[in-house]
Design a protein around this motif. Structure first.
Motif, short mmCIF file in Angstrom:
data_model
loop_
_atom_site.label_atom_id
_atom_site.label_comp_id
_atom_site.label_asym_id
_atom_site.label_seq_id
_atom_site.Cartn_x
_atom_site.Cartn_y
_atom_site.Cartn_z
N ASN A 89 0.96 -1.22 -0.20
CA ASN A 89 0.01 -0.03 0.08
C ASN A 89 1.02 1.33 0.01
OD1 ASN A 89 0.96 0.06 2.64
ND2 ASN A 89 -0.89 0.39 3.75
N ILE A 90 2.12 1.19 -0.48
CA ILE A 90 3.08 2.18 -0.45
C ILE A 90 2.83 2.79 -1.74
CG2 ILE A 90 5.50 2.81 -0.46
CD1 ILE A 90 6.23 0.21 0.96
N PRO A 91 2.40 4.28 -1.41
CA PRO A 91 2.13 5.11 -2.76
C PRO A 91 3.40 5.22 -3.71
CG PRO A 91 1.86 6.65 -0.74
CD PRO A 91 2.33 4.90 -0.25
N GLN A 92 3.28 5.17 -4.69
CA GLN A 92 4.40 5.46 -5.72
C GLN A 92 4.74 6.69 -6.02
OE1 GLN A 92 3.81 2.71 -9.12
NE2 GLN A 92 4.71 1.02 -8.03
N GLY A 93 5.85 7.42 -6.09
CA GLY A 93 6.03 8.83 -6.51
C GLY A 93 5.52 9.83 -5.17
N TYR A 94 5.58 9.15 -3.84
CA TYR A 94 5.40 10.21 -2.89
C TYR A 94 6.64 10.01 -1.74
CZ TYR A 94 0.56 11.14 -3.12
OH TYR A 94 -0.59 12.21 -3.43
N GLY A 95 7.92 9.54 -2.46
CA GLY A 95 9.05 9.99 -1.69
C GLY A 95 9.03 9.03 -0.36
N VAL A 96 8.28 7.94 -0.29
CA VAL A 96 8.44 7.04 0.93
C VAL A 96 8.90 5.65 0.73
CG1 VAL A 96 6.64 8.36 2.23
CG2 VAL A 96 5.94 6.65 0.90
N GLY A 97 9.27 5.61 -0.55
CA GLY A 97 10.24 4.26 -0.91
C GLY A 97 9.60 3.03 -1.15
N SER A 98 8.78 3.01 -2.13
CA SER A 98 8.10 2.22 -2.96
C SER A 98 8.83 1.30 -3.37
CB SER A 98 6.88 2.47 -3.82
OG SER A 98 7.34 3.34 -4.72
N SER A 99 9.65 1.51 -4.21
CA SER A 99 10.85 0.48 -4.95
C SER A 99 11.61 -0.39 -3.61
CB SER A 99 11.38 1.07 -6.29
OG SER A 99 12.29 2.36 -5.63
N GLY A 100 12.23 0.75 -2.85
CA GLY A 100 12.99 0.37 -1.72
C GLY A 100 12.27 -0.59 -0.97
N ALA A 101 11.28 -0.93 -0.82
CA ALA A 101 10.48 -1.91 -0.05
C ALA A 101 10.52 -3.31 -0.90
CB ALA A 101 9.16 -1.60 0.58
N LEU A 102 10.26 -3.08 -1.97
CA LEU A 102 10.31 -4.48 -3.04
C LEU A 102 11.70 -4.81 -3.02
CD1 LEU A 102 9.13 -6.02 -5.04
CD2 LEU A 102 9.52 -4.39 -6.80
N VAL A 103 12.57 -4.07 -3.13
CA VAL A 103 14.07 -4.62 -3.20
C VAL A 103 14.50 -5.29 -1.93
CG1 VAL A 103 16.63 -3.81 -3.42
CG2 VAL A 103 15.03 -2.94 -4.90
N ALA A 104 14.26 -4.77 -0.68
CA ALA A 104 14.57 -5.27 0.22
C ALA A 104 13.62 -6.77 0.70
CB ALA A 104 14.20 -4.31 1.54
N ALA A 105 12.51 -6.65 0.33
CA ALA A 105 11.70 -7.84 0.23
C ALA A 105 12.32 -9.05 -0.45
CB ALA A 105 10.20 -7.59 -0.10
N ILE A 106 12.64 -8.76 -1.76
CA ILE A 106 13.45 -9.62 -2.47
C ILE A 106 14.66 -10.40 -1.88
CG2 ILE A 106 14.54 -9.98 -4.98
CD1 ILE A 106 12.05 -8.36 -6.00
N PHE A 107 15.42 -9.10 -1.73
CA PHE A 107 16.80 -9.43 -0.94
C PHE A 107 16.46 -10.58 0.13
CE2 PHE A 107 20.35 -8.77 2.15
CZ PHE A 107 21.58 -9.14 1.05
N GLU A 108 15.56 -10.00 0.87
CA GLU A 108 15.51 -11.08 2.23
C GLU A 108 15.21 -12.42 1.81
OE1 GLU A 108 13.87 -12.79 5.79
OE2 GLU A 108 12.78 -12.49 4.11
N LYS A 109 14.22 -12.48 0.77
CA LYS A 109 13.66 -13.96 0.52
C LYS A 109 14.71 -14.74 -0.24
CE LYS A 109 9.45 -15.75 -1.36
NZ LYS A 109 8.88 -16.59 -0.11
N TYR A 110 15.39 -14.21 -1.05
CA TYR A 110 15.99 -14.95 -2.14
C TYR A 110 17.74 -14.69 -2.06
CZ TYR A 110 11.37 -15.35 -4.33
OH TYR A 110 10.13 -15.50 -4.32
N CYS A 111 18.12 -14.13 -1.21
CA CYS A 111 19.67 -14.12 -1.03
C CYS A 111 20.19 -15.53 -0.42
CB CYS A 111 19.88 -12.96 0.00
SG CYS A 111 21.92 -12.77 -0.05
N PHE A 112 20.94 -16.05 -1.05
CA PHE A 112 21.42 -17.51 -0.67
C PHE A 112 22.06 -17.35 0.59
CE2 PHE A 112 21.86 -18.20 -5.27
CZ PHE A 112 21.54 -19.36 -5.39
#
Length: 308
Positions: A89-112
């Motif tokens: 529910n993170i709004p895009q283009g609002y300066g609160v890190g929508s892509s940052g949360a996605l990157v963090a989630a992928i790293f946490e789940k898929y980092c060996f």
């Protein structure tokens, strides 16, 4: 932990200045969050997100990350084919890190290699930030990696300079009259064009000089006094910082906000600053008396993020 949540982030201080080695203070913001999930419906949102992940997986496949930060992209792709999407529910283009949360989630789940945010050393923080910068460059063209790092750590981070950053404790919020709050400008902002404007401005010597001698000084003083909970010097420097931005970051201030920014400076009832790159999205407000500020900002959507 299944489906960990990754929260949005707010740059309290340091927007643009961090590009030029100012300090920065970034905090997680739990009102907005995202998590990776498997779709059990055919909703448009889920299909669109799944589609984005497919394209992103191709990008990640070609990233050459250091051994301890390598990602299991084939497992990621397999999950995508089974309906994986990013429920956020993170709004895009609002300066609160929508892509940052996605990157963090992928790293946490898929980092060996599993990393524990609580025990990450200061040195390793820098390495993870660099990895996140590469992963997030897909979304912004160039990324410092700061947004995903905050989302991943879920802790306030003090950026000391370009090279050094550390976990930091911010003073415990309490139910006082004062508040830090967000104002919705009513339009979305795009990071790319705003950063372009900033770099254009940096070509003039006068702007570079005032950024280094004034903006960075006020910015760092605000961080220092805020962390010490020393509110008088905090508001003194905050007014200077807000006034500086009003003079020099004019193109980044949404039109809808322009007049209320000036009213805050003239009345001393509240002070405003950019939240992220500006151009739209949220604006940050600071006040010693939230009730008074709230009345003055009547028609705007506001969200309190910290009380003192």
């Amino acid at each position: 932990m299944t489906n960990p949540l990754f929260y949005a982030k707010i740059i309290l201080f340091g927007e643009y200045g961090m590009i030029e080695d100012s300090q920065g203070l970034v905090v997680p913001y739990s009102f907005y969050k995202g998590t990776l999930k498997f779709s059990d419906s055919d909703s448009e949102f889920e299909k669109k997100s799944n589609n984005h992940l497919q394209k992103y997986a191709v990008f990640l496949e070609n990233l050459n990350l250091p051994e301890q930060f390598r990602l299991d992209v084939s497992r990621f792709k397999e999950d995508i084919s089974n309906g994986l999407f990013f429920d956020s529910n993170i709004p895009q283009g609002y300066g609160v890190g929508s892509s940052g949360a996605l990157v963090a989630a992928i790293f946490e789940k898929y980092c060996f290699t599993k990393h524990n945010p609580d025990t990450i050393s200061k040195e390793n923080l820098k390495n993870i930030k660099a990895v996140f910068g590469e992963m997030e460059s897909y979304f912004h063209g160039k990324s410092s990696g700061m947004d995903p790092l905050i989302c991943y750590m879920n802790l306030p981070i003090l950026i000391e300079n370009k090279e050094n950053l550390d976990k930091v404790a911010i003073p415990k919020g309490e139910e006082g009259k004062g508040a830090i709050f967000l104002i919705d400008s009513g339009i979305t902002g795009e990071t790319g064009p705003m950063i372009q404007i900033f770099f254009e401005k940096m070509k003039t010597e006068g702007f570079r000089k005032t950024l280094k001698e004034e903006f960075i000084r006020y910015n760092n003083a605000c961080i220092d006094s805020f962390l010490k909970k020393d509110m008088n010097p905090f508001f003194r420097n905050l007014k200077k910082l807000s006034h500086w931005a009003y003079e020099h970051f004019r193109p980044m201030i949404p039109e809808s906000i322009f007049n209320i920014w000036k009213t805050g400076l003239d009345s001393n009832a509240y002070y405003l600053k950019l939240c992220g790159s500006g151009g739209g999205g949220y604006i940050l407000g600071f006040t010693k008396d939230y009730e008074k500020a709230e009345k003055m900002l009547g028609d705007f959507q506001k969200e309190v993020i910290y009380r003192f």
